[in-house]
Design a protein around this motif. Structure first.
Motif, PDB file in Angstrom:
ATOM      1  N   PHE A  35      28.069  23.568   6.203  1.00 22.94           N
ATOM      2  CA  PHE A  35      28.242  22.154   5.867  1.00 22.94           C
ATOM      3  C   PHE A  35      27.003  21.357   6.274  1.00 22.94           C
ATOM      4  O   PHE A  35      26.482  20.569   5.489  1.00 22.94           O
ATOM      5  CB  PHE A  35      29.494  21.612   6.578  1.00 22.94           C
ATOM      6  N   THR A  36      26.526  21.575   7.489  1.00 20.58           N
ATOM      7  CA  THR A  36      25.363  20.806   7.961  1.00 20.58           C
ATOM      8  C   THR A  36      24.095  21.162   7.181  1.00 20.58           C
ATOM      9  O   THR A  36      23.236  20.306   6.986  1.00 20.58           O
ATOM     10  CB  THR A  36      25.127  20.983   9.481  1.00 20.58           C
ATOM     11  N   ARG A  37      23.978  22.401   6.719  1.00 25.22           N
ATOM     12  CA  ARG A  37      22.821  22.768   5.881  1.00 25.22           C
ATOM     13  C   ARG A  37      22.876  22.062   4.527  1.00 25.22           C
ATOM     14  O   ARG A  37      21.835  21.733   3.957  1.00 25.22           O
ATOM     15  CB  ARG A  37      22.742  24.275   5.684  1.00 25.22           C
ATOM     16  N   LEU A  38      24.074  21.830   4.014  1.00 27.41           N
ATOM     17  CA  LEU A  38      24.216  21.117   2.739  1.00 27.41           C
ATOM     18  C   LEU A  38      23.979  19.619   2.889  1.00 27.41           C
ATOM     19  O   LEU A  38      23.606  18.949   1.934  1.00 27.41           O
ATOM     20  CB  LEU A  38      25.622  21.329   2.164  1.00 27.41           C
ATOM     21  N   ASP A  39      24.188  19.105   4.083  1.00 24.51           N
ATOM     22  CA  ASP A  39      24.056  17.673   4.366  1.00 24.51           C
ATOM     23  C   ASP A  39      22.579  17.304   4.509  1.00 24.51           C
ATOM     24  O   ASP A  39      22.052  17.158   5.595  1.00 24.51           O
ATOM     25  CB  ASP A  39      24.833  17.333   5.643  1.00 24.51           C
ATOM     26  N   LYS A  40      21.914  17.151   3.380  1.00 20.07           N
ATOM     27  CA  LYS A  40      20.467  16.890   3.371  1.00 20.07           C
ATOM     28  C   LYS A  40      20.098  15.540   3.977  1.00 20.07           C
ATOM     29  O   LYS A  40      18.983  15.342   4.430  1.00 20.07           O
ATOM     30  CB  LYS A  40      19.911  16.980   1.942  1.00 20.07           C
ATOM     31  N   ASN A  41      21.021  14.586   3.975  1.00 21.98           N
ATOM     32  CA  ASN A  41      20.742  13.252   4.520  1.00 21.98           C
ATOM     33  C   ASN A  41      21.109  13.123   5.997  1.00 21.98           C
ATOM     34  O   ASN A  41      20.972  12.047   6.574  1.00 21.98           O
ATOM     35  CB  ASN A  41      21.473  12.176   3.708  1.00 21.98           C
ATOM     36  N   VAL A  45      28.230  13.783   6.159  1.00 25.21           N
ATOM     37  CA  VAL A  45      29.072  13.763   4.961  1.00 25.21           C
ATOM     38  C   VAL A  45      28.307  14.424   3.815  1.00 25.21           C
ATOM     39  O   VAL A  45      27.077  14.507   3.838  1.00 25.21           O
ATOM     40  CB  VAL A  45      29.479  12.323   4.543  1.00 25.21           C
ATOM     41  N   LEU A  46      29.059  14.886   2.837  1.00 31.86           N
ATOM     42  CA  LEU A  46      28.451  15.470   1.640  1.00 31.86           C
ATOM     43  C   LEU A  46      28.737  14.580   0.442  1.00 31.86           C
ATOM     44  O   LEU A  46      29.810  13.984   0.329  1.00 31.86           O
ATOM     45  CB  LEU A  46      29.014  16.867   1.366  1.00 31.86           C
ATOM     46  N   THR A  47      27.762  14.512  -0.451  1.00 27.07           N
ATOM     47  CA  THR A  47      27.918  13.797  -1.714  1.00 27.07           C
ATOM     48  C   THR A  47      28.130  14.828  -2.824  1.00 27.07           C
ATOM     49  O   THR A  47      27.977  16.035  -2.609  1.00 27.07           O
ATOM     50  CB  THR A  47      26.649  12.984  -2.042  1.00 27.07           C
ATOM     51  N   ARG A  48      28.423  14.343  -4.005  1.00 23.20           N
ATOM     52  CA  ARG A  48      28.566  15.245  -5.154  1.00 23.20           C
ATOM     53  C   ARG A  48      27.273  16.039  -5.376  1.00 23.20           C
ATOM     54  O   ARG A  48      27.316  17.221  -5.689  1.00 23.20           O
ATOM     55  CB  ARG A  48      28.913  14.452  -6.413  1.00 23.20           C
TER      56      ARG A  48
END
Length: 190
Positions: A35-41, A45-48
């Motif tokens: 999850f944290t690797r996907l959270d580029k910002n 939280v994750l966006t679409r």
């Protein structure tokens, strides 16, 4: 859960997620890392757009619908880790002796699958919705005539009340012989 440096899961959060989803603490920690690797910002939280960077979703013909499902429950433009885990729990494989968690029941898996087809969220699957999903799944691999035939036959077989739509109850009945528990599970979580 602020920036990545301060985004550490607390044992209390792990226990809470474990109780709600049925995942082991080890699985939760591994999924949190993803999850944290996907959270580029680095916002927790994750966006679409974050979801669409997942290669398996990018190539999945229903990838947009799957991503959409993560945002249905939160009714927001972002998904936090706990919301992320709640959706993933529906794909958690279960062993026959294991006590199923409320999110991992056959009923919940069927509701999730139903929502993949219910594009307008009106609690019914229309012929047009079924046709749209079929198009997503097969693209140009079968003719329009064949797709129309499949949609018509499916509606005719499932529709018991004659409204030319498939309700959730009708959908459940059609799916009685399908091993949803196995078909809707992701093995990488083991």
């Amino acid at each position: 859960m602020g920036n990545k440096a301060s985004m550490q899961l607390q044992q209390e959060e792990i226990t809470d997620i474990q109780t709600e989803t049925g995942f082991s603490s080890n699985q939760i920690v591994r999924l949190y890392s993803r999850f944290t690797r996907l959270d580029k910002n680095n916002r927790g939280v994750l966006t679409r757009e974050d979801f669409l960077r997942i290669p398996e979703l990018a190539i999945n013909p229903l990838g947009d619908r799957i991503v959409h499902s993560f945002f249905l429950e939160s009714q927001c433009e972002t998904v936090n880790f706990k919301q992320f885990m709640s959706v993933l729990a529906r794909f958690r494989p279960t062993k026959s002796k294991e006590i199923k968690n409320k999110l991992n029941t056959r009923e919940e898996k069927l509701k999730f699958a139903f929502r993949m087809y219910d594009l307008d969220c009106d609690q019914k699957i229309s012929r047009d919705e079924l046709l749209a999903v079929l198009h997503m799944m097969v693209g140009d691999n079968i003719s329009e005539e064949q797709l129309n035939s499949i949609a018509d036959r499916t509606i005719a077989e499932a529709d018991e009340d004659g409204d030319r739509m498939i309700s959730f109850e009708e959908f459940k009945k059609v799916m009685e012989r399908v091993d949803v528990e196995q078909k809707m599970s992701i093995r990488f979580l083991n």
